[in-house]
Write a protein that holds these residues in place. Structure first.
Motif, PDB file in Angstrom:
ATOM      1  N   GLU A   1     -17.706  18.812   9.018  1.00 55.75           N
ATOM      2  CA  GLU A   1     -18.261  18.320   7.748  1.00 55.75           C
ATOM      3  C   GLU A   1     -17.414  17.205   7.147  1.00 55.75           C
ATOM      4  O   GLU A   1     -17.825  16.580   6.174  1.00 55.75           O
ATOM      5  N   MET A   2     -16.242  16.962   7.695  1.00 63.42           N
ATOM      6  CA  MET A   2     -15.370  15.930   7.119  1.00 63.42           C
ATOM      7  C   MET A   2     -15.481  14.622   7.876  1.00 63.42           C
ATOM      8  O   MET A   2     -14.848  13.637   7.518  1.00 63.42           O
ATOM      9  N   LEU A   3     -16.259  14.632   8.958  1.00 61.91           N
ATOM     10  CA  LEU A   3     -16.314  13.456   9.831  1.00 61.91           C
ATOM     11  C   LEU A   3     -17.705  12.845   9.834  1.00 61.91           C
ATOM     12  O   LEU A   3     -18.685  13.496   9.471  1.00 61.91           O
ATOM     13  N   CYS A   4     -17.797  11.594  10.274  1.00 65.98           N
ATOM     14  CA  CYS A   4     -19.105  10.948  10.403  1.00 65.98           C
ATOM     15  C   CYS A   4     -19.882  11.655  11.516  1.00 65.98           C
ATOM     16  O   CYS A   4     -19.290  12.391  12.329  1.00 65.98           O
ATOM     17  N   SER A   5     -21.190  11.440  11.566  1.00 64.30           N
ATOM     18  CA  SER A   5     -21.992  12.224  12.504  1.00 64.30           C
ATOM     19  C   SER A   5     -21.596  11.974  13.963  1.00 64.30           C
ATOM     20  O   SER A   5     -21.632  12.891  14.782  1.00 64.30           O
ATOM     21  N   ARG A   6     -21.158  10.760  14.277  1.00 61.94           N
ATOM     22  CA  ARG A   6     -20.785  10.497  15.682  1.00 61.94           C
ATOM     23  C   ARG A   6     -19.491  11.207  16.054  1.00 61.94           C
ATOM     24  O   ARG A   6     -19.376  11.797  17.120  1.00 61.94           O
ATOM     25  N   CYS A   7     -18.510  11.154  15.162  1.00 59.44           N
ATOM     26  CA  CYS A   7     -17.242  11.858  15.431  1.00 59.44           C
ATOM     27  C   CYS A   7     -17.487  13.361  15.506  1.00 59.44           C
ATOM     28  O   CYS A   7     -16.963  14.034  16.390  1.00 59.44           O
ATOM     29  N   ALA A   8     -18.293  13.874  14.568  1.00 58.93           N
ATOM     30  CA  ALA A   8     -18.566  15.312  14.540  1.00 58.93           C
ATOM     31  C   ALA A   8     -19.242  15.732  15.844  1.00 58.93           C
ATOM     32  O   ALA A   8     -18.856  16.717  16.472  1.00 58.93           O
ATOM     33  N   SER A   9     -20.225  14.956  16.278  1.00 62.09           N
ATOM     34  CA  SER A   9     -20.941  15.289  17.515  1.00 62.09           C
ATOM     35  C   SER A   9     -20.013  15.287  18.715  1.00 62.09           C
ATOM     36  O   SER A   9     -20.184  16.085  19.641  1.00 62.09           O
ATOM     37  N   SER A  10     -19.052  14.384  18.702  1.00 62.45           N
ATOM     38  CA  SER A  10     -18.140  14.299  19.847  1.00 62.45           C
ATOM     39  C   SER A  10     -17.287  15.563  19.967  1.00 62.45           C
ATOM     40  O   SER A  10     -16.701  15.830  21.005  1.00 62.45           O
ATOM     41  N   LEU A  11     -17.227  16.345  18.894  1.00 61.07           N
ATOM     42  CA  LEU A  11     -16.415  17.571  18.933  1.00 61.07           C
ATOM     43  C   LEU A  11     -17.198  18.796  19.380  1.00 61.07           C
ATOM     44  O   LEU A  11     -16.611  19.837  19.648  1.00 61.07           O
TER      45      LEU A  11
ATOM     46  N   GLN B   1     -11.023   8.118   9.511  1.00 63.92           N
ATOM     47  CA  GLN B   1      -9.582   8.110   9.239  1.00 63.92           C
ATOM     48  C   GLN B   1      -9.322   7.774   7.772  1.00 63.92           C
ATOM     49  O   GLN B   1      -8.502   8.402   7.115  1.00 63.92           O
ATOM     50  N   GLY B   2     -10.077   6.797   7.269  1.00 63.73           N
ATOM     51  CA  GLY B   2      -9.910   6.369   5.881  1.00 63.73           C
ATOM     52  C   GLY B   2     -10.297   7.464   4.886  1.00 63.73           C
ATOM     53  O   GLY B   2      -9.770   7.509   3.780  1.00 63.73           O
ATOM     54  N   ASN B   3     -11.212   8.343   5.301  1.00 61.26           N
ATOM     55  CA  ASN B   3     -11.681   9.396   4.383  1.00 61.26           C
ATOM     56  C   ASN B   3     -10.812  10.646   4.389  1.00 61.26           C
ATOM     57  O   ASN B   3     -10.943  11.500   3.528  1.00 61.26           O
ATOM     58  N   LEU B   4      -9.984  10.762   5.452  1.00 59.49           N
ATOM     59  CA  LEU B   4      -9.180  11.990   5.557  1.00 59.49           C
ATOM     60  C   LEU B   4      -7.864  11.824   4.815  1.00 59.49           C
ATOM     61  O   LEU B   4      -7.202  10.796   4.939  1.00 59.49           O
ATOM     62  N   HIS B   5      -7.509  12.839   4.079  1.00 56.09           N
ATOM     63  CA  HIS B   5      -6.252  12.802   3.342  1.00 56.09           C
ATOM     64  C   HIS B   5      -5.307  13.820   3.970  1.00 56.09           C
ATOM     65  O   HIS B   5      -5.519  15.033   3.888  1.00 56.09           O
ATOM     66  N   TYR B   6      -4.282  13.303   4.661  1.00 56.76           N
ATOM     67  CA  TYR B   6      -3.396  14.190   5.414  1.00 56.76           C
ATOM     68  C   TYR B   6      -2.268  14.762   4.550  1.00 56.76           C
ATOM     69  O   TYR B   6      -1.703  14.048   3.728  1.00 56.76           O
ATOM     70  N   VAL B   7      -1.975  16.021   4.769  1.00 55.96           N
ATOM     71  CA  VAL B   7      -0.846  16.635   4.075  1.00 55.96           C
ATOM     72  C   VAL B   7       0.058  17.333   5.103  1.00 55.96           C
ATOM     73  O   VAL B   7      -0.395  17.696   6.192  1.00 55.96           O
ATOM     74  N   THR B   8       1.329  17.495   4.738  1.00 59.62           N
ATOM     75  CA  THR B   8       2.290  18.139   5.625  1.00 59.62           C
ATOM     76  C   THR B   8       2.699  19.474   5.012  1.00 59.62           C
ATOM     77  O   THR B   8       3.018  19.523   3.827  1.00 59.62           O
ATOM     78  N   LYS B   9       2.639  20.533   5.836  1.00 63.82           N
ATOM     79  CA  LYS B   9       3.001  21.861   5.325  1.00 63.82           C
ATOM     80  C   LYS B   9       3.858  22.585   6.349  1.00 63.82           C
ATOM     81  O   LYS B   9       3.629  22.450   7.551  1.00 63.82           O
TER      82      LYS B   9
ATOM     83  N   VAL C   1       3.129  21.356   9.985  1.00 63.69           N
ATOM     84  CA  VAL C   1       1.789  20.935  10.403  1.00 63.69           C
ATOM     85  C   VAL C   1       1.309  19.776   9.536  1.00 63.69           C
ATOM     86  O   VAL C   1       1.388  19.851   8.314  1.00 63.69           O
ATOM     87  N   VAL C   2       0.846  18.721  10.180  1.00 64.71           N
ATOM     88  CA  VAL C   2       0.230  17.606   9.465  1.00 64.71           C
ATOM     89  C   VAL C   2      -1.264  17.659   9.777  1.00 64.71           C
ATOM     90  O   VAL C   2      -1.653  17.654  10.952  1.00 64.71           O
ATOM     91  N   ALA C   3      -2.094  17.777   8.759  1.00 62.03           N
ATOM     92  CA  ALA C   3      -3.548  17.896   8.974  1.00 62.03           C
ATOM     93  C   ALA C   3      -4.283  17.499   7.700  1.00 62.03           C
ATOM     94  O   ALA C   3      -3.677  17.470   6.628  1.00 62.03           O
ATOM     95  N   PRO C   4      -5.602  17.216   7.807  1.00 59.96           N
ATOM     96  CA  PRO C   4      -6.346  16.877   6.589  1.00 59.96           C
ATOM     97  C   PRO C   4      -6.279  18.013   5.570  1.00 59.96           C
ATOM     98  O   PRO C   4      -6.353  19.187   5.938  1.00 59.96           O
ATOM     99  N   ASP C   5      -6.148  17.607   4.345  1.00 58.64           N
ATOM    100  CA  ASP C   5      -5.997  18.518   3.211  1.00 58.64           C
ATOM    101  C   ASP C   5      -7.121  19.566   3.150  1.00 58.64           C
ATOM    102  O   ASP C   5      -6.885  20.739   2.884  1.00 58.64           O
ATOM    103  N   ASP C   6      -8.371  19.132   3.386  1.00 60.68           N
ATOM    104  CA  ASP C   6      -9.525  20.025   3.237  1.00 60.68           C
ATOM    105  C   ASP C   6      -9.708  20.997   4.405  1.00 60.68           C
ATOM    106  O   ASP C   6     -10.506  21.924   4.330  1.00 60.68           O
ATOM    107  N   LEU C   7      -9.024  20.721   5.498  1.00 63.48           N
ATOM    108  CA  LEU C   7      -9.165  21.572   6.687  1.00 63.48           C
ATOM    109  C   LEU C   7      -8.528  22.934   6.417  1.00 63.48           C
ATOM    110  O   LEU C   7      -7.347  23.011   6.100  1.00 63.48           O
ATOM    111  N   GLN C   8      -9.319  24.017   6.539  1.00 61.49           N
ATOM    112  CA  GLN C   8      -8.787  25.346   6.225  1.00 61.49           C
ATOM    113  C   GLN C   8      -8.330  26.055   7.488  1.00 61.49           C
ATOM    114  O   GLN C   8      -9.147  26.637   8.206  1.00 61.49           O
ATOM    115  N   LEU C   9      -7.039  25.980   7.782  1.00 60.92           N
ATOM    116  CA  LEU C   9      -6.504  26.657   8.965  1.00 60.92           C
ATOM    117  C   LEU C   9      -6.577  28.161   8.739  1.00 60.92           C
ATOM    118  O   LEU C   9      -6.360  28.631   7.636  1.00 60.92           O
ATOM    119  N   LYS C  10      -6.926  28.889   9.809  1.00 64.80           N
ATOM    120  CA  LYS C  10      -7.065  30.345   9.660  1.00 64.80           C
ATOM    121  C   LYS C  10      -6.305  31.065  10.760  1.00 64.80           C
ATOM    122  O   LYS C  10      -6.149  30.535  11.855  1.00 64.80           O
TER     123      LYS C  10
END
Ligand SMILES: Nc1nc2c(ncn2[C@@H]2O[C@H](COP(=O)(O)OP(=O)(O)OP(=O)(O)O)[C@@H](O)[C@H]2O)c(=O)[nH]1
Ligand SMILES: [Mg+2]
Ligand SMILES: [Zn+2]
Ligand SMILES: [Zn+2]
Length: 358
Positions: A209-219, A294-302, A330-339
């Motif tokens: 949901e954080m990526l454009c449709s082409r990037c998302a589809s590639s995953l 890349q421009g839309n993702l906000h990376y944070v380090t934890k 871990v460096v990852a986009p802020d909105d990504l919820q690691l579980k």
């Protein structure tokens, strides 16, 4: 009212930007809306999202009519499949957990093990079966578990429509790598009863949901998940695509096994080089993410502490650890919820029998 036979939405000829559009001249003979037509014939990934409440309401309606619910669980993105709304929506129903996309599971884990693991996670399900909608595995067994009216529910992209197409001869719901393909309930009948395909509920904190449709589809994986093993010493790290970087902070060496779809580049990279590495991936157009994403993702380090468990990166894959506990950065986009979860692909006991080959 005429319903699109691909996505279930009401068809209309007024607004090309809105869901259900078909040009006036083809309205009479069209079975599917323009978006479904393009998704099917040109893999043209037009995003379409209605309000979350609209989807939930549709699921609620389908479940109210049903005596049996097939709760579809994506083996590879299991955490995203467990939407919190399902416990409420499915109360007092006969629930069959359908562990699908089993063809993508790394071969070291048997179906039986995956089912046992899923049963421990979805305790409210009356039963759990493993299937592959794509390959047709387990469909006969699943058919036997149908009720008179069966609602097929799950989160977006987990494989509901693919299953419905397998279960009902002649059913042609639209299937695509784009999340949010089915927009409203679609009812199919055959001699065994009724099956209702429903729109997926949207999981929170998933990468797609954080990526454009082409990037998302590639995953969206279409081959077995690949794994790569790394023996990390203090200060060493690995990168998963241009999405996540992990570096070992604690002293004791750590084994990390990274699981992701084939398209995701996984490699050992030092902390100093990770920015350049990600820039290279961008320039070589090794998706994801593309420049826009890349421009839309906000990376944070934890800093996080990991045990001998899976650290799930919803929509991308998971990391498994040996010789933990350890502290990792871990460096990852802020909105990504690691579980965290108990390992799906566990270390094997010597005494175990040979695994069923698929
Ligand atoms: N490998 C594999 N891929 C599958 C399987 N089932 C579905 N897929 C793929 O997963 C993607 C989503 O499938 P759909 O059936 O459209 O998923 P859905 O749950 O109906 O999605 P929404 O309508 O968006 O909620 C497609 O790219 C399918 O080809 C499966 O059993 N194995
Ligand atoms: Mg669907
Ligand atoms: Zn449609
Ligand atoms: Zn992108």
């Amino acid at each position: 009212m005429k319903k699109c036979q691909g996505c279930g939405i009401e068809m209309q000829t007024d607004n090309p930007e809105a869901s259900g559009y078909v040009p006036q001249k083809v309205f009479e003979r069209a079975d599917v809306c323009q978006r479904c037509y393009r998704l099917t014939h040109y893999k043209d990934l037009q995003p379409s999202s209605l309000d979350v409440e609209v989807y939930e309401k549709a699921v609620e309606e389908a479940v109210a009519q049903a005596d049996t619910v097939f709760l579809v669980l994506d083996t590879i993105d299991f955490e995203s499949s467990l939407h919190p709304a399902f416990e409420r929506l499915l109360r007092r129903k006969r629930i069959i957990g359908v562990l699908t996309k089993i063809d993508l599971l790394p071969a070291i884990t048997s179906e039986e093990e995956a089912i046992a693991w899923a049963k421990r996670r979805v305790v409210y399900a009356d039963n759990v079966v493993a299937v592959s909608g794509k390959k047709g595995w387990g469909i006969e067994e699943l058919s036997l578990l149908r009720g008179k009216v069966t609602a097929v529910v799950g989160t977006t992209n987990c494989g509901k429509s693919t299953l419905v197409k397998r279960l009902v001869e002649g059913a042609r719901p639209t299937i695509s790598t784009a999340a949010g393909t089915t927009l409203n309930n679609l009812t199919f009948e055959d001699e065994s009863g009724t099956i209702i395909d429903t729109p997926g509920l949207w999981p929170k904190g998933r990468l797609l949901e954080m990526l454009c449709s082409r990037c998302a589809s590639s995953l969206v994986p279409d081959k077995k998940i690949t794994s790569k093993l790394f023996d990390l010493k203090q200060g060493q790290g690995i990168s998963l695509g241009g999405i996540l970087y992990l570096n070992l902070k604690s002293e004791k060496p750590l084994i990390v096994i990274a699981y992701a779809s084939e398209g995701v580049e996984i490699s050992r990279v030092s902390k100093e080089k990770v920015k350049d590495h990600w820039q290279n991936l961008l320039e070589q157009k090794k998706r994801p993410p593309c420049n826009d994403c890349q421009g839309n993702l906000h990376y944070v380090t934890k800093d996080i502490r990991v045990g001998n468990e899976d650290l799930v990166i919803p929509g991308l894959g998971w990391l498994s650890f040996r010789h933990a506990p350890a502290v990792v950065e871990v460096v990852a986009p802020d909105d990504l919820q690691l579980k965290r979860r108990s390992p799906l692909v566990g270390p094997k006991e010597k005494s175990q029998k040979r695994y069923k080959t698929r």
